[in-house]
Design an enzyme around this catalytic site. Structure first.
Site, PDB file in Angstrom:
ATOM      1  N   GLU A   3       1.569 -15.616  -1.985  1.00 31.51           N
ATOM      2  CA  GLU A   3       1.267 -14.637  -0.940  1.00 31.51           C
ATOM      3  C   GLU A   3      -0.230 -14.767  -0.670  1.00 31.51           C
ATOM      4  OE1 GLU A   3       1.197  -9.767  -0.324  1.00 31.51           O
ATOM      5  OE2 GLU A   3       1.419 -10.618  -2.320  1.00 31.51           O
ATOM      6  N   ASP A  48      -5.524  -2.144  -0.589  1.00 32.86           N
ATOM      7  CA  ASP A  48      -6.108  -3.014  -1.606  1.00 32.86           C
ATOM      8  C   ASP A  48      -7.076  -2.260  -2.510  1.00 32.86           C
ATOM      9  OD1 ASP A  48      -4.791  -5.174  -0.474  1.00 32.86           O
ATOM     10  OD2 ASP A  48      -6.408  -5.550   0.937  1.00 32.86           O
TER      11      ASP A  48
END
Length: 251
Positions: free
Chosen positions: A37, A48
């Site tokens: 990914e 994130d």
């Protein structure tokens, strides 16, 4: 020897350099990763944690562009054509050039699927259709914060794969795999979609606990941290990344 666990491993394109990121990709595959990914660095991510955010900032400070990220993906695909590559990014990055145009470019460099966490599955700006038109799949994200009704709607929407974020919040902090986690995964897979499960996965104990409930375990921040710790020594970086991938996959 337990059965090998499938791993989707996350990498930030170009971090800390294209050469070292390529070194890390090779190490991940050597350690048993089945899917890569690849995240295109983004300045204002919503999911994130600090490890990935810091990596993105560092790459963007080099004036790294989307075109550079796609070139990096193309290089990995040329070396490992059999390893599926999923592109992870955020909506504005693919919306600006146009979703159809972006998907065309991504497919041309070997991308097999798109993971865009901030595009809801039912208002995806045409992403699912554009992926389909270019031989890719859109992999929507399910979160435990979704209402039962919405989760059921996603589970039964006919997506081949769904990315299940194992908890709310940001990536990179430790995730406990408990009954609630496994119940959530059952709900996500209720419509027949295969599940990629991740968010805070950093060791073999967690991946073993998830193995029976997912198609593949997703790990990201743990690798970004290893890359950061070893970025001044390419050989050590390779060995450390490979060893962690092998631990998570039990290979």
């Amino acid at each position: 020897m337990s059965e090998k666990i499938k791993l989707m491993s996350h990498l930030v394109a170009g971090y800390p350099t294209d050469e070292l990121a390529m070194n890390a990709a090779r190490a991940l595959i050597a350690g048993g990763a089945n899917i890569l990914e690849i995240q295109l660095p983004f300045s204002d991510p919503s999911a994130d944690g600090p490890a990935i955010q810091g990596a993105c900032t560092e790459v963007l400070n080099r004036k790294y562009r989307t075109a550079d990220g796609l070139k990096f993906i193309e290089k990995i695909h040329a070396e490992y054509p059999e390893v599926p590559i999923y592109l992870m990014s955020y909506g504005s990055l693919i919306y600006t050039p146009g979703v159809e145009a972006f998907c065309k470019k991504a497919a041309a460099v070997g991308v097999k699927g798109m993971i865009i966490p901030d595009l809801p599955f039912d208002y995806d700006e045409g992403l699912t259709a554009a992926c389909k038109a270019n031989g890719m799949i859109n992999i929507p994200v399910a979160a435990p914060s979704m209402s039962e009704e919405r989760l059921s709607k996603l589970a039964n929407a006919g997506f081949p794969y769904i990315y299940a974020a194992l908890r709310t919040g940001i990536t990179g902090t430790d995730t406990k795999i408990d009954e609630a986690t496994l119940t959530f995964l059952k709900k996500v897979s209720a419509g027949g979609s295969k599940i990629y499960g991740g968010f805070g996965i950093s060791n073999g104990v967690q991946s073993a606990a998830l193995a029976d409930s997912v198609e593949a375990v997703v790990a990201g921040s743990v690798f970004v941290r290893i890359i950061t710790e070893n970025k001044n020594d390419a050989a050590k970086l390779y060995e450390a990344v490979k060893a962690k991938a092998a631990e998570i996959t039990h290979s």
